[in-house]
Design an enzyme around this catalytic site. Structure first.
Site, PDB file in Angstrom:
ATOM      1  CG  HIS A  75      26.964  27.560  14.286  1.00 50.93           C
ATOM      2  ND1 HIS A  75      26.739  28.637  13.463  1.00 50.93           N
ATOM      3  CD2 HIS A  75      28.153  27.016  13.883  1.00 50.93           C
ATOM      4  CE1 HIS A  75      27.735  28.741  12.589  1.00 50.93           C
ATOM      5  NE2 HIS A  75      28.610  27.786  12.832  1.00 50.93           N
ATOM      6  CG  HIS A 120      28.541  24.870   9.236  1.00 46.44           C
ATOM      7  ND1 HIS A 120      29.796  24.694   8.696  1.00 46.44           N
ATOM      8  CD2 HIS A 120      28.688  25.767  10.236  1.00 46.44           C
ATOM      9  CE1 HIS A 120      30.662  25.431   9.357  1.00 46.44           C
ATOM     10  NE2 HIS A 120      30.021  26.099  10.301  1.00 46.44           N
ATOM     11  CE1 TYR A 131      34.218  22.656   8.241  1.00 44.95           C
ATOM     12  CE2 TYR A 131      31.927  22.091   8.632  1.00 44.95           C
ATOM     13  CZ  TYR A 131      33.116  22.651   9.061  1.00 44.95           C
ATOM     14  OH  TYR A 131      33.192  23.211  10.312  1.00 44.95           O
ATOM     15  CD  GLU A 133      29.227  28.613   7.650  1.00 44.18           C
ATOM     16  OE1 GLU A 133      28.537  28.764   8.679  1.00 44.18           O
ATOM     17  OE2 GLU A 133      30.465  28.641   7.669  1.00 44.18           O
TER      18      GLU A 133
END
Length: 344
Positions: free
Chosen positions: A109, A178, A180, A309
């Site tokens: 990342h 990203h 969640y 993602e």
């Protein structure tokens, strides 16, 4: 039409430059989303259930302090290259580049201080907000000065994220968000009662450091066949899986297409993901361990959220038969992902 408000969320610590972090609130009749100028982070995302009540369906923190400490990229835009690069190394135009290793033997990342940990310059646009940053030549070991724009827009129940980039030198680029998700509401203990489907005929098997082996494997007859909806908890048990953290290979082409769908039957909440990207990393929060205090003092144990993602395939810069992540001068990186929220 979406209403857009901006307010101050906090200040970065002095050792991080002390800059002001703003929060942008995008609101329609059915969706409310909060986005920070730090890392373009989606800090809250409220959608309606079958009963008409709103719930916040993304993990995160109530205050800036949570985001300035170590956390697993909650809600953030990650780059310059999302996902893993094997041994943090790649060779391009005859030159070898070495990146910071922040994920075992690999770079993940964007490295030590990726796009998730920096302040972006915001500008309000119709129905949303556009964030810009200039990533300097050599930042985190990557070649070329990279101009990046990330634009969030809300139209009714659809949140679009558009990513654009231009580079002064050839460089790998791979951008994603990203977030969640837990459609039961953040802070709910697990995602086992969620139904998931992913429109992919193949996936990438990985080694024990999560680097693709190079094989592009058919999902048919495997635990990775998610073309029809599966109930996640039952599916993990049936195949004795610890969870997913894998790239699913999407149909080729640059057109918008439906790539995944998640549904939470008890509340009726759904999310459909559409994208122009060639891959989707499906991650089931396997490394969450309950140690972080989230919003409303919630804890986030293992499997308490999932990530969808949309991105290029992991380690593509070292795997010539994968879709290329290289961006040359004069070209433009331009991808969009749409999250469509509803009830069913």
């Amino acid at each position: 039409m979406a209403e857009v408000k901006r307010e101050v969320f906090g200040r970065m610590p002095p050792e991080e430059g002390g800059g002001e972090v703003e929060k942008f609130v995008l609101q329609s009749d059915s969706v409310r989303v909060e986005i920070l100028s730090l890392g373009c982070i989606i800090a809250a995302l409220e959608t309606k259930g079958r009963d008409g009540r709103f719930a916040d369906i993304v993990l995160g923190f109530d205050t800036l302090e949570g985001y300035t400490r170590k956390h697993p990229f909650f809600g953030a835009v990650v780059g310059r290259v999302a996902n893993r690069i094997a041994k943090g190394r790649f060779t391009m135009e005859g030159k070898e580049y070495q990146l910071f290793l922040n994920n075992g033997p690999n770079s993940l990342h964007g490295g030590a201080k990726g796009f998730d940990k920096v302040l972006w310059s915001p500008q309000v646009v119709p129905n949303g907000v556009c964030f810009f940053r200039l990533s300097p030549d050599g930042e985190e070991g990557y070649p070329g000065e990279l101009k990046v724009w990330v634009t969030y827009t809300l139209h009714g129940s659809e949140l679009a994220i558009n990513y654009r980039a231009q580079s002064s030198k050839t460089t790998p680029v791979n951008l994603t968000n990203h977030a969640y998700f837990n459609l039961a509401g953040q802070g709910s203990p697990d995602i086992y009662d969620h139904e998931i489907s992913i429109a992919a005929d193949s996936y990438l098997p990985v080694d024990d450091t999560k680097i693709p082996t190079g094989e592009v494997a058919a999902v048919q007859g495997t635990a990775f066949d998610l073309r029809q909806p599966v109930e996640l908890g039952k599916h993990l048990r049936k195949f004795h899986l610890d969870g997913f953290d894998h790239n699913f290979c999407l149909p080729p082409g640059r057109a918008r297409r439906l790539v995944a769908r998640a549904r939470h039957p008890p509340t009726g909440r759904t999310v459909e993901v559409h994208s122009t990207q060639p891959g989707l990393q499906f991650y089931t929060g396997n490394n969450l361990d309950g140690s972080l205090k989230g919003k409303g003092a919630a804890t986030y144990p293992k499997h308490s959220a999932f990530c969808l993602e949309t991105q290029h395939w992991p380690d593509a810069v070292n795997q010539p038969h994968f879709p290329s992540t290289l961006l040359a001068p004069g070209e433009e990186y331009d991808h969009t992902t749409w999250f469509c929220f509803g009830t069913a």
